[in-house]
Enzyme design. Sequence first.
Site, PDB file in Angstrom:
ATOM      1  N   GLY A 105      13.660 -54.694 -26.406  1.00  0.00           N
ATOM      2  CA  GLY A 105      12.956 -53.618 -26.359  1.00  0.00           C
ATOM      3  C   GLY A 105      12.160 -53.720 -24.780  1.00  0.00           C
ATOM      4  CD  GLU A 111      20.050 -52.709 -34.774  1.00  0.00           C
ATOM      5  OE1 GLU A 111      21.358 -52.623 -35.135  1.00  0.00           O
ATOM      6  OE2 GLU A 111      19.394 -53.709 -35.028  1.00  0.00           O
ATOM      7  CG  LEU A 112      16.776 -50.841 -27.546  1.00  0.00           C
ATOM      8  CD1 LEU A 112      17.582 -50.263 -26.165  1.00  0.00           C
ATOM      9  CD2 LEU A 112      15.206 -50.336 -27.513  1.00  0.00           C
ATOM     10  CG  ASP A 113      17.638 -54.100 -25.808  1.00  0.00           C
ATOM     11  OD1 ASP A 113      16.540 -53.956 -25.880  1.00  0.00           O
ATOM     12  OD2 ASP A 113      18.553 -53.601 -24.946  1.00  0.00           O
ATOM     13  CB  ALA A 114      20.925 -54.738 -31.879  1.00  0.00           C
TER      14      ALA A 114
END
Length: 287
Positions: free
Chosen positions: A203, A228-231
């Site tokens: 994040g 999915e953010l940064d995943a």
Amino acid sequence: MEGNARLLITCTDRPGIVAAVSGFLTQYGGNITELDQHTTDPDRGSFFMRVAFRIRDAEPPAHWLKTEFRQEVAEPFGMDWQLSFTTEHKRTAILVSRPNHALLELLWRWSRRELPAALTGVISNHPDHREPVEGFGLPYRHIPMEQGGQQAAEAAMLEQLRDWRVDLVVLARYMRILSPSFIAHYPSRIINIHHSFLPAFAGADPYRQAFERGVKLIGATAHYATSELDAGPVIDQDVIRVSHRDDVAHLRERGREVERSVLARAVRWHLEDRIAVWGNRTVVFGT
Ligand SMILES: Nc1nc2c(c(=O)[nH]1)N[C@@H](CN(C=O)c1ccc(C(=O)N[C@@H](CCC(=O)O)C(=O)O)cc1)CN2
């Protein structure tokens, strides 16, 4: 010495895959220069292989080989595969927001032919970097992301990427969250540099998160961007030691060095077809 062509293969593991691929290449005059494979679970799991080889008649590239390989090997073994030629560089666009260190690292390495990319241009939601980008002889598109204007901005970005016939998108500290529909246009072909050692501090503002947690290591993670953010699947990571003497500004300054090297390595590995995606992980060959 790498060859002038390479195959990247993923399929369900079974006996005879290496023999089938090496026999095919021998039949068509290919000379294998590098072969690396990984099996997740013999006889039931997944099989991954990267083969670099020299093939005569590769100037221009022997695209006829793709038809033969598909019919004689790929379809019988149910392979996901790609065949590429070192003379054909992947068309690559860079997206950036305000921080410029990752952008400049890629431009500098490209200008020194250390990055085998066909850079098409740079897109940013800020006007800041026009002069240096155009100084490298590349087009710069400023597409602002007005409040509530994400859909229009992404439509303009996608149109520009189509016009540039882009294969790979690199987020060089692009600080806007891309929509699932944008991501879907480039599955496993958007590389992001996140400025933390994921999964820690995903994040926004990870260096402030790190400072407040009092960590003794900070790092950077290059990964494929997903909805999915940064995943997304991790490609490469690295860390450096920090201490109580480092405030947030110092963490940011020291972290930039790691971000630059991790992103450049990950982009080069993708350009050299060294990365196979396996679920939410990667298999990276020959590094
Ligand atoms: N779909 C994806 N988009 C993006 C990813 C990703 O993995 N999937 N990575 C980011 C880069 N990034 C960290 O590396 C990042 C960028 C921005 C934010 C963030 O929260 N930004 C704003 C919100 C902006 C927005 O809503 O668009 C904020 O500060 O609140 C977090 C992480 C690039 N895009």
